[in-house]
Scaffold this motif. Sequence first.
Motif, PDB file in Angstrom:
ATOM      1  N   PHE A 258     -19.225  80.645 -88.190  1.00 11.47           N
ATOM      2  CA  PHE A 258     -18.859  81.631 -87.157  1.00 11.47           C
ATOM      3  C   PHE A 258     -18.332  80.912 -85.916  1.00 11.47           C
ATOM      4  CE2 PHE A 258     -22.510  83.633 -89.422  1.00 11.47           C
ATOM      5  CZ  PHE A 258     -21.798  84.625 -90.069  1.00 11.47           C
ATOM      6  N   ASP A 259     -19.021  79.841 -85.518  1.00 15.08           N
ATOM      7  CA  ASP A 259     -18.568  79.066 -84.356  1.00 15.08           C
ATOM      8  C   ASP A 259     -17.127  78.613 -84.556  1.00 15.08           C
ATOM      9  OD1 ASP A 259     -21.199  79.208 -83.471  1.00 15.08           O
ATOM     10  OD2 ASP A 259     -21.729  77.202 -84.191  1.00 15.08           O
ATOM     11  N   CYS A 260     -16.806  78.251 -85.800  1.00 17.92           N
ATOM     12  CA  CYS A 260     -15.499  77.645 -86.106  1.00 17.92           C
ATOM     13  C   CYS A 260     -14.417  78.679 -86.366  1.00 17.92           C
ATOM     14  CB  CYS A 260     -15.612  76.757 -87.346  1.00 17.92           C
ATOM     15  SG  CYS A 260     -16.958  75.577 -87.279  1.00 17.92           S
ATOM     16  N   GLY A 261     -14.760  79.951 -86.326  1.00 16.29           N
ATOM     17  CA  GLY A 261     -13.765  80.984 -86.633  1.00 16.29           C
ATOM     18  C   GLY A 261     -13.439  81.062 -88.109  1.00 16.29           C
ATOM     19  N   LEU A 262     -14.379  80.629 -88.950  1.00 10.68           N
ATOM     20  CA  LEU A 262     -14.134  80.641 -90.400  1.00 10.68           C
ATOM     21  C   LEU A 262     -14.730  81.880 -91.074  1.00 10.68           C
ATOM     22  CD1 LEU A 262     -14.773  76.841 -91.213  1.00 10.68           C
ATOM     23  CD2 LEU A 262     -12.580  78.033 -91.117  1.00 10.68           C
ATOM     24  N   ASP A 263     -14.982  82.915 -90.298  1.00  9.44           N
ATOM     25  CA  ASP A 263     -15.632  84.128 -90.823  1.00  9.44           C
ATOM     26  C   ASP A 263     -14.948  84.672 -92.074  1.00  9.44           C
ATOM     27  OD1 ASP A 263     -15.833  83.651 -88.030  1.00  9.44           O
ATOM     28  OD2 ASP A 263     -16.777  85.605 -87.734  1.00  9.44           O
ATOM     29  N   SER A 264     -13.612  84.590 -92.089  1.00  8.18           N
ATOM     30  CA  SER A 264     -12.901  85.228 -93.208  1.00  8.18           C
ATOM     31  C   SER A 264     -13.077  84.459 -94.511  1.00  8.18           C
ATOM     32  CB  SER A 264     -11.422  85.390 -92.873  1.00  8.18           C
ATOM     33  OG  SER A 264     -10.844  84.127 -92.678  1.00  8.18           O
ATOM     34  N   PHE A 265     -13.696  83.277 -94.459  1.00 10.19           N
ATOM     35  CA  PHE A 265     -13.935  82.521 -95.692  1.00 10.19           C
ATOM     36  C   PHE A 265     -15.392  82.619 -96.140  1.00 10.19           C
ATOM     37  CE2 PHE A 265     -10.354  80.572 -93.436  1.00 10.19           C
ATOM     38  CZ  PHE A 265      -9.358  80.819 -94.367  1.00 10.19           C
ATOM     39  N   LEU A 266     -16.133  83.573 -95.564  1.00 10.59           N
ATOM     40  CA  LEU A 266     -17.519  83.826 -95.972  1.00 10.59           C
ATOM     41  C   LEU A 266     -17.559  85.193 -96.641  1.00 10.59           C
ATOM     42  CD1 LEU A 266     -19.304  83.148 -92.557  1.00 10.59           C
ATOM     43  CD2 LEU A 266     -18.606  81.487 -94.290  1.00 10.59           C
TER      44      LEU A 266
END
Length: 374
Positions: A258-266
């Motif tokens: 979430f910190d890294c803005g990788l939400d769409s890969f979860l």
Amino acid sequence: MQNKFLSITKRTRSTPFSRRVEAAGVKAYTVYNHMLLPTLFDTPEKDYWHLCEHVQVWDVSCERQVEVVGPDADKLVQLMTPRDLSKTDLLQGKYAPMCDAKGRVLNDPIVIKRDHNRWWISLADSDIKLWAQGLAQGYGFDVEVFEPDVSPLGVQGPKSDDLMARVFGEEVRDIGFFRGKLLPFMGTELYIARSGWSKQGGFEIYLHDWSLGEALWDELFEKGQGLEVRAGCPNGNERIEAGLLSYGSDMDESHTPFDCGLDSFLDLDADVESLSLPALRELAGKQTMKFVGIIFPESPDLDHLMNLRGGYDLFHDGEVVGEVKSQCWSFRYEKHLALAMIDVAFLASNETITFAGQQGQIHDVPFNKLALVS
Ligand code: THG
């Protein structure tokens, strides 16, 4: 801090392409997964424009693979990532952050389904082989986990389809994004995917026989005549504009996806066994940091620019509110661009930040999707 020379030993492994990279006049290396990664061939600016206009061959052998094979291979790879892999097609790759049981990012590889119960984890720079072997041991999985003789060679830039078609045939053109094909080369079949760490388009050829490295390199250059093909490497300026994350620089094991803005890969709702999913479901919506871009009108100073370096605290009213992780002078936008982790609480009420005496404007990444006004 000035650049120093790098002492090259067996520990800083060479690659199947190293002799060709040297002959092409490589000017600087870094070390990635204990292996040499070229970082400069001409000037940063010339390397940048050439990549954006022509086609480059990149020795990205250091994107080492962890091969996971055996009856429990699907289970082990799924355990390692919060992204749902259950619907991955054969020869498809997926960008799949890997996280520990606390939901912290350990690596952000591409995972490739090479066959049923056979995966390649195409690593960013951290020792995931040991982690995978430890998990396999602890869970009593029936799998083999090892680093195979596989060295990716990148072909990146707008003319990469033309170059690849000359070497591997027209059928490379209809390989979709993060899809792959097995295509013949010198009596073997190479896995070729449309992927790569630039946004200029391109492919990665996964060479699985070290002894063919120079022949593959030479073939690309011989067939590339008229396309202005030349040796290149992941380009710090281009990837910062494109917001491609670099593990170890932009994020590390202290960050959640979430910190890294990788939400769409979860896939938080997926019904899969993943070590990190329980923690990540708890953490959803509770992020304390955000990965953002900052645009400065001018370069803060040359020392800060050295090697696109990060590690600089960002202050507001004497308090640390974030850290610059990577930065560069953008030749395209003629602005200084920084990637940074900033406190969410600070972001809630501020759109500017001061760094090295300059006011910077906070923006979402990637930069190249923005209309950068002067
Ligand atoms: N190729 C291969 N292995 C790699 C990388 C690669 N290992 C190391 C490193 N790069 C892994 N990290 C990334 C980060 C971003 C992307 C790929 C690998 C990437 N991201 C796209 C984006 O964010 O726009 C698209 C992701 C998607 O939509 O699925 O390409 O480059 N073999």
